[in-house]
Design a protein around this motif. Structure first.
Motif, PDB file in Angstrom:
ATOM      1  N   VAL A   1      70.339  -2.320 -91.330  1.00  0.00           N
ATOM      2  CA  VAL A   1      69.929  -3.721 -91.350  1.00  0.00           C
ATOM      3  C   VAL A   1      71.109  -4.620 -91.020  1.00  0.00           C
ATOM      4  N   MET A   2      72.252  -4.314 -91.625  1.00  0.00           N
ATOM      5  CA  MET A   2      73.432  -5.153 -91.440  1.00  0.00           C
ATOM      6  C   MET A   2      73.948  -5.070 -90.005  1.00  0.00           C
ATOM      7  N   VAL A   3      74.055  -3.854 -89.469  1.00  0.00           N
ATOM      8  CA  VAL A   3      74.664  -3.696 -88.146  1.00  0.00           C
ATOM      9  C   VAL A   3      73.736  -4.207 -87.051  1.00  0.00           C
ATOM     10  N   LEU A   4      72.419  -4.094 -87.251  1.00  0.00           N
ATOM     11  CA  LEU A   4      71.479  -4.526 -86.219  1.00  0.00           C
ATOM     12  C   LEU A   4      71.325  -6.046 -86.181  1.00  0.00           C
ATOM     13  N   GLU A   5      71.786  -6.728 -87.223  1.00  0.00           N
ATOM     14  CA  GLU A   5      71.771  -8.183 -87.179  1.00  0.00           C
ATOM     15  C   GLU A   5      72.644  -8.686 -86.032  1.00  0.00           C
ATOM     16  N   ASP A   6      73.719  -7.950 -85.719  1.00  0.00           N
ATOM     17  CA  ASP A   6      74.585  -8.330 -84.604  1.00  0.00           C
ATOM     18  C   ASP A   6      73.875  -8.181 -83.262  1.00  0.00           C
ATOM     19  N   TYR A   7      72.780  -7.458 -83.245  1.00  0.00           N
ATOM     20  CA  TYR A   7      72.015  -7.260 -82.006  1.00  0.00           C
ATOM     21  C   TYR A   7      70.779  -8.158 -81.971  1.00  0.00           C
ATOM     22  N   GLY A   8      70.707  -9.105 -82.914  1.00  0.00           N
ATOM     23  CA  GLY A   8      69.630 -10.086 -82.888  1.00  0.00           C
ATOM     24  C   GLY A   8      68.472  -9.812 -83.816  1.00  0.00           C
ATOM     25  N   LEU A   9      68.558  -8.752 -84.635  1.00  0.00           N
ATOM     26  CA  LEU A   9      67.459  -8.435 -85.550  1.00  0.00           C
ATOM     27  C   LEU A   9      67.692  -9.175 -86.874  1.00  0.00           C
ATOM     28  N   PRO A  10      66.874 -10.164 -87.215  1.00  0.00           N
ATOM     29  CA  PRO A  10      67.076 -10.913 -88.459  1.00  0.00           C
ATOM     30  C   PRO A  10      67.003  -9.998 -89.679  1.00  0.00           C
ATOM     31  N   THR A  11      67.790 -10.313 -90.686  1.00  0.00           N
ATOM     32  CA  THR A  11      67.837  -9.478 -91.890  1.00  0.00           C
ATOM     33  C   THR A  11      66.468  -9.296 -92.544  1.00  0.00           C
ATOM     34  N   PRO A  12      65.651 -10.354 -92.727  1.00  0.00           N
ATOM     35  CA  PRO A  12      64.333 -10.138 -93.353  1.00  0.00           C
ATOM     36  C   PRO A  12      63.464  -9.150 -92.565  1.00  0.00           C
ATOM     37  N   LEU A  13      63.514  -9.222 -91.231  1.00  0.00           N
ATOM     38  CA  LEU A  13      62.729  -8.290 -90.424  1.00  0.00           C
ATOM     39  C   LEU A  13      63.329  -6.886 -90.526  1.00  0.00           C
ATOM     40  N   GLY A  14      64.645  -6.794 -90.543  1.00  0.00           N
ATOM     41  CA  GLY A  14      65.279  -5.494 -90.699  1.00  0.00           C
ATOM     42  C   GLY A  14      64.892  -4.829 -92.000  1.00  0.00           C
ATOM     43  N   LEU A  15      64.854  -5.613 -93.093  1.00  0.00           N
ATOM     44  CA  LEU A  15      64.455  -5.060 -94.388  1.00  0.00           C
ATOM     45  C   LEU A  15      63.001  -4.585 -94.358  1.00  0.00           C
ATOM     46  N   LYS A  16      62.171  -5.331 -93.662  1.00  0.00           N
ATOM     47  CA  LYS A  16      60.765  -4.924 -93.549  1.00  0.00           C
ATOM     48  C   LYS A  16      60.645  -3.620 -92.770  1.00  0.00           C
ATOM     49  N   LEU A  17      61.499  -3.453 -91.755  1.00  0.00           N
ATOM     50  CA  LEU A  17      61.440  -2.230 -90.944  1.00  0.00           C
ATOM     51  C   LEU A  17      61.960  -1.007 -91.702  1.00  0.00           C
ATOM     52  N   THR A  18      62.784  -1.233 -92.752  1.00  0.00           N
ATOM     53  CA  THR A  18      63.218  -0.075 -93.549  1.00  0.00           C
ATOM     54  C   THR A  18      62.026   0.571 -94.249  1.00  0.00           C
ATOM     55  N   GLU A  19      60.970  -0.201 -94.487  1.00  0.00           N
ATOM     56  CA  GLU A  19      59.748   0.363 -95.071  1.00  0.00           C
ATOM     57  C   GLU A  19      59.028   1.269 -94.072  1.00  0.00           C
ATOM     58  N   HIS A  20      59.433   1.172 -92.800  1.00  0.00           N
ATOM     59  CA  HIS A  20      58.857   2.023 -91.744  1.00  0.00           C
ATOM     60  C   HIS A  20      59.911   3.003 -91.203  1.00  0.00           C
ATOM     61  N   LYS A  21      60.847   3.361 -92.081  1.00  0.00           N
ATOM     62  CA  LYS A  21      61.831   4.416 -91.807  1.00  0.00           C
ATOM     63  C   LYS A  21      62.956   3.997 -90.861  1.00  0.00           C
ATOM     64  N   LEU A  22      63.289   2.713 -90.852  1.00  0.00           N
ATOM     65  CA  LEU A  22      64.504   2.307 -90.149  1.00  0.00           C
ATOM     66  C   LEU A  22      65.691   2.817 -90.957  1.00  0.00           C
ATOM     67  N   ARG A  23      66.511   3.643 -90.347  1.00  0.00           N
ATOM     68  CA  ARG A  23      67.627   4.283 -91.038  1.00  0.00           C
ATOM     69  C   ARG A  23      68.869   4.247 -90.147  1.00  0.00           C
ATOM     70  N   GLY A  24      69.950   4.846 -90.651  1.00  0.00           N
ATOM     71  CA  GLY A  24      71.162   4.978 -89.852  1.00  0.00           C
ATOM     72  C   GLY A  24      72.407   4.772 -90.684  1.00  0.00           C
ATOM     73  N   THR A  25      73.343   5.718 -90.580  1.00  0.00           N
ATOM     74  CA  THR A  25      74.624   5.588 -91.273  1.00  0.00           C
ATOM     75  C   THR A  25      75.745   5.199 -90.315  1.00  0.00           C
ATOM     76  N   ASP A  26      75.420   5.131 -89.023  1.00  0.00           N
ATOM     77  CA  ASP A  26      76.371   4.619 -88.036  1.00  0.00           C
ATOM     78  C   ASP A  26      75.571   3.907 -86.952  1.00  0.00           C
ATOM     79  N   LEU A  27      76.261   3.245 -86.036  1.00  0.00           N
ATOM     80  CA  LEU A  27      75.581   2.420 -85.046  1.00  0.00           C
ATOM     81  C   LEU A  27      74.645   3.225 -84.139  1.00  0.00           C
TER      82      LEU A  27
END
Length: 288
Positions: free
Chosen positions: A214-240
């Motif tokens: 969520v944090m790293v994708l904000e730099d690519y234009g993904l707003p934090t609230p939307l990123g958090l919502k996408l974690t409910e749909h298995k948005l993951r990642g420990t590196d870029l």
């Protein structure tokens, strides 16, 4: 009248001129034979002491060398219980995280670096960010309880954002890295204790206690609230790379798209398009 003569512009680079404008933190980076006699004498207490190696002092260049040396001396004399609170790795207990940050705050930070905060104020704001990481409005609500009578909600929002940017984005990570370096030499190498590794806490703080993706994708234009919502749909990642691959995967799933509003789908589509990935809108209308 004749025009004035051009005067040469002289730029003083303190570390090169070794003028009085240079700091000890800058000049301690130089080899002994590069120092002027004046600065060699002024740095003699740092260069000749054995409480902390020059290597560690140079790595911790954000902090005053003399304060680092005093911090090392203090650390060498702490109680067994205090040493244990500094000698850990992985995910810390609350008392371990507080112990390290308290030591760093009181022993490494100069007055100007504290920006008007005492340790308890810093700790409470950090816990606010941790407990309410997914709800910025809740962070503001909690901080309002400490606001001065003349402060508005907008003022408090600025205070919270400033703490995120300055303290969580720079000062606290710097404190953790510096204390880890001192602990590794003073308590681990010399006293045989567990070598501290504060990377887990450091990454949590830098990411504002949000999932890394969520944090790293904000730099690519993904707003934090939307990123958090996408974690409910298995948005993951420990590196870029993992985060980007996961985003492209999530963006193609019909289950994800069905759960998003029209605006959210538009934003997601725009981000994915910018990454050169598959457009969710094109998938939806059968063009891909």
């Amino acid at each position: 009248m004749a025009p004035p003569e051009d005067a040469p512009t002289i730029i003083d680079i303190p570390i090169e001129s070794q003028s009085d404008l240079a700091s000890e933190s800058d000049l301690v980076e130089l080899d002994l034979d590069e120092l002027s006699d004046t600065w060699r004498d002024r740095l003699s207490a740092i260069l000749q002491q054995d409480a902390l190696s020059l290597d560690v002092i140079r790595r911790n260049r954000e902090f005053d060398p003399e304060m680092q040396i005093q911090a090392a001396t203090t650390m060498a004399g702490v109680s067994d219980a205090a040493a244990c609170r500094l000698s850990w790795s992985g995910r810390p207990k609350v008392e371990q995280a507080r112990g390290v940050l308290s030591f760093a705050f009181h022993n490494l930070l100069e007055g100007s670096q504290r920006r008007g905060l005492n340790f308890n104020m810093m700790w409470e704001q950090l816990q606010n960010a941790r407990v309410n990481a997914h709800d910025f409005s809740a962070q503001v609500d909690q901080q309002m309880g400490y606001a001065r009578p003349v402060q508005t909600r907008n003022d408090v929002i600025k205070t919270v954002l400033k703490f995120h940017r300055n303290w969580m984005g720079f000062t606290i990570p710097s404190m953790l890295r510096a204390t880890q370096a001192v602990q590794g030499e003073v308590l681990a190498e010399r006293d045989g204790r567990t070598k501290g590794n504060y990377e887990y806490l450091l990454r949590e703080v830098e990411s504002l206690y949000l999932p890394f993706a969520v944090m790293v994708l904000e730099d690519y234009g993904l707003p934090t609230p939307l990123g958090l919502k996408l974690t409910e749909h298995k948005l993951r990642g420990t590196d870029l790379p993992e985060a980007l691959e996961s985003l492209l995967f999530v963006a193609e799933r019909s289950e994800t798209l069905d759960d998003l509003s029209g605006v959210e789908r538009w934003i997601l589509d725009d981000v994915v398009e910018g990454l050169g990935g598959v457009s969710s809108m094109r998938v939806e209308i059968g063009l891909m």
